[in-house]
Motif scaffolding. Structure first.
Motif, PDB file in Angstrom:
ATOM      1  N   ASN A 198      38.829  28.271  46.188  1.00 44.52           N
ATOM      2  CA  ASN A 198      37.561  28.853  46.639  1.00 44.52           C
ATOM      3  C   ASN A 198      37.589  30.389  46.665  1.00 44.52           C
ATOM      4  N   HIS A 199      38.352  30.965  45.744  1.00 45.93           N
ATOM      5  CA  HIS A 199      38.332  32.422  45.594  1.00 45.93           C
ATOM      6  C   HIS A 199      38.887  32.825  44.230  1.00 45.93           C
ATOM      7  N   HIS A 200      38.566  34.034  43.843  1.00 48.59           N
ATOM      8  CA  HIS A 200      39.047  34.619  42.587  1.00 48.59           C
ATOM      9  C   HIS A 200      40.558  34.874  42.694  1.00 48.59           C
TER      10      HIS A 200
ATOM     11  N   GLN B 183      46.064  32.385  42.627  1.00 48.29           N
ATOM     12  CA  GLN B 183      46.353  33.154  43.834  1.00 48.29           C
ATOM     13  C   GLN B 183      46.131  34.653  43.628  1.00 48.29           C
ATOM     14  N   VAL B 184      46.088  35.351  44.746  1.00 50.43           N
ATOM     15  CA  VAL B 184      46.055  36.811  44.737  1.00 50.43           C
ATOM     16  C   VAL B 184      47.498  37.279  44.884  1.00 50.43           C
ATOM     17  N   VAL B 185      47.920  38.196  44.047  1.00 54.60           N
ATOM     18  CA  VAL B 185      49.262  38.765  44.171  1.00 54.60           C
ATOM     19  C   VAL B 185      49.122  40.251  44.462  1.00 54.60           C
ATOM     20  N   LEU B 186      49.855  40.694  45.477  1.00 53.03           N
ATOM     21  CA  LEU B 186      49.862  42.102  45.857  1.00 53.03           C
ATOM     22  C   LEU B 186      51.233  42.654  45.488  1.00 53.03           C
ATOM     23  N   THR B 187      51.275  43.683  44.668  1.00 52.03           N
ATOM     24  CA  THR B 187      52.551  44.252  44.258  1.00 52.03           C
ATOM     25  C   THR B 187      52.706  45.636  44.870  1.00 52.03           C
TER      26      THR B 187
ATOM     27  N   ILE C  94      42.679  33.074  52.106  1.00 49.53           N
ATOM     28  CA  ILE C  94      42.851  33.451  50.704  1.00 49.53           C
ATOM     29  C   ILE C  94      44.337  33.411  50.377  1.00 49.53           C
ATOM     30  N   ARG C  95      44.696  32.552  49.458  1.00 52.13           N
ATOM     31  CA  ARG C  95      46.099  32.353  49.099  1.00 52.13           C
ATOM     32  C   ARG C  95      46.633  33.596  48.404  1.00 52.13           C
TER      33      ARG C  95
ATOM     34  N   THR D 100      43.503  24.118  34.597  1.00 48.76           N
ATOM     35  CA  THR D 100      43.154  25.475  34.185  1.00 48.76           C
ATOM     36  C   THR D 100      43.151  26.449  35.362  1.00 48.76           C
ATOM     37  N   LYS D 101      43.199  27.717  35.024  1.00 46.76           N
ATOM     38  CA  LYS D 101      43.114  28.778  36.032  1.00 46.76           C
ATOM     39  C   LYS D 101      41.789  28.673  36.792  1.00 46.76           C
ATOM     40  N   GLU D 102      40.712  28.399  36.062  1.00 41.96           N
ATOM     41  CA  GLU D 102      39.399  28.294  36.692  1.00 41.96           C
ATOM     42  C   GLU D 102      39.359  27.136  37.684  1.00 41.96           C
ATOM     43  N   GLU D 103      39.988  26.020  37.338  1.00 42.24           N
ATOM     44  CA  GLU D 103      40.028  24.876  38.244  1.00 42.24           C
ATOM     45  C   GLU D 103      40.814  25.203  39.511  1.00 42.24           C
ATOM     46  N   ARG D 104      41.904  25.944  39.356  1.00 45.61           N
ATOM     47  CA  ARG D 104      42.701  26.332  40.523  1.00 45.61           C
ATOM     48  C   ARG D 104      41.900  27.285  41.416  1.00 45.61           C
ATOM     49  N   ARG D 105      41.176  28.208  40.786  1.00 43.64           N
ATOM     50  CA  ARG D 105      40.338  29.123  41.559  1.00 43.64           C
ATOM     51  C   ARG D 105      39.267  28.349  42.320  1.00 43.64           C
TER      52      ARG D 105
END
Length: 199
Positions: free
Chosen positions: A24-26, A100-104, A56-57, A15-20
């Motif tokens: 160790n981050h949102h 992951q965090v994505v910056l667009t 932070i990925r 799950t997304k929550e497990e990956r977060r």
């Protein structure tokens, strides 16, 4: 409208929550929008480096870079711009699902298109960052020589010249690259994320 038929959605085994939790981050989207030459890519990449240094990925999706591959079949008509942003929204959602965090960094000139991206994500997953910079300053910078070409008629449908840019009505964050340094812009973004407990 989905033209694909005979397809079935398969839920992921992780799950997304497990990956977060593992990361160790949102996970979320930082959507940088603004005129060409406003500094979107510069600031996005600087923020990405600051996040990377904090373990932070993250990944940056840049407007021009994406048009070399995924969106190379799209032009700059209103319809193609909308499709460009729709695809990026879907790709961004995949990054968020991966934890992951994505910056667009996309001009993304139309409010409706940005709103549609917001709708495909959950409430705490889309942060619109308005990279404010006066047209005169962007045109003075003109890092790619595009404004000059637009003014001479070599380029048509250029945002800010003969195609509109709709400034965000209620962005989560506004940075002004004509009055703030890149470092100050990065600090503003990082402090905002920390205050929201996103990082």
């Amino acid at each position: 409208m989905n033209k694909s038929t005979n397809i079935t959605w398969h839920d992921a085994g992780i799950t997304k929550e497990e990956r977060r939790e593992q990361n160790n981050h949102h996970s979320f989207v930082l959507w940088f929008t603004g005129l060409s030459g406003s500094g979107k890519s510069t600031v996005a990449n600087a923020v990405a480096k600051a996040l990377f240094d904090k373990n932070i990925r993250n990944y940056v999706l840049d407007g021009d870079n994406v048009r070399f591959g995924l969106n190379k079949n799209l032009g700059f008509s209103a319809e193609d711009r909308t499709e460009n942003i729709r695809r990026i929204g879907e790709v961004s959602k995949l990054f968020v699902d991966s934890g992951q965090v994505v910056l667009t960094a996309f001009i993304s000139p139309f409010q409706e298109d940005r709103a549609q991206v917001r709708e495909i994500l959950e409430g705490n997953e889309f942060l619109e960052v308005y990279v404010e910079c006066p047209l005169e300053e962007c045109e003075k910078r003109d890092p790619k020589g595009l404004y000059k070409k637009a003014r001479s008629g070599e380029i048509r449908d250029f945002t800010g010249i003969d195609s509109p840019y709709e400034s965000p009505a209620n962005p989560e964050l506004t940075i002004n690259t004509s009055t703030q340094s890149v470092e100050e812009c990065v600090q503003t973004v990082i402090e905002y994320l920390a205050n929201r407990k996103f990082i």
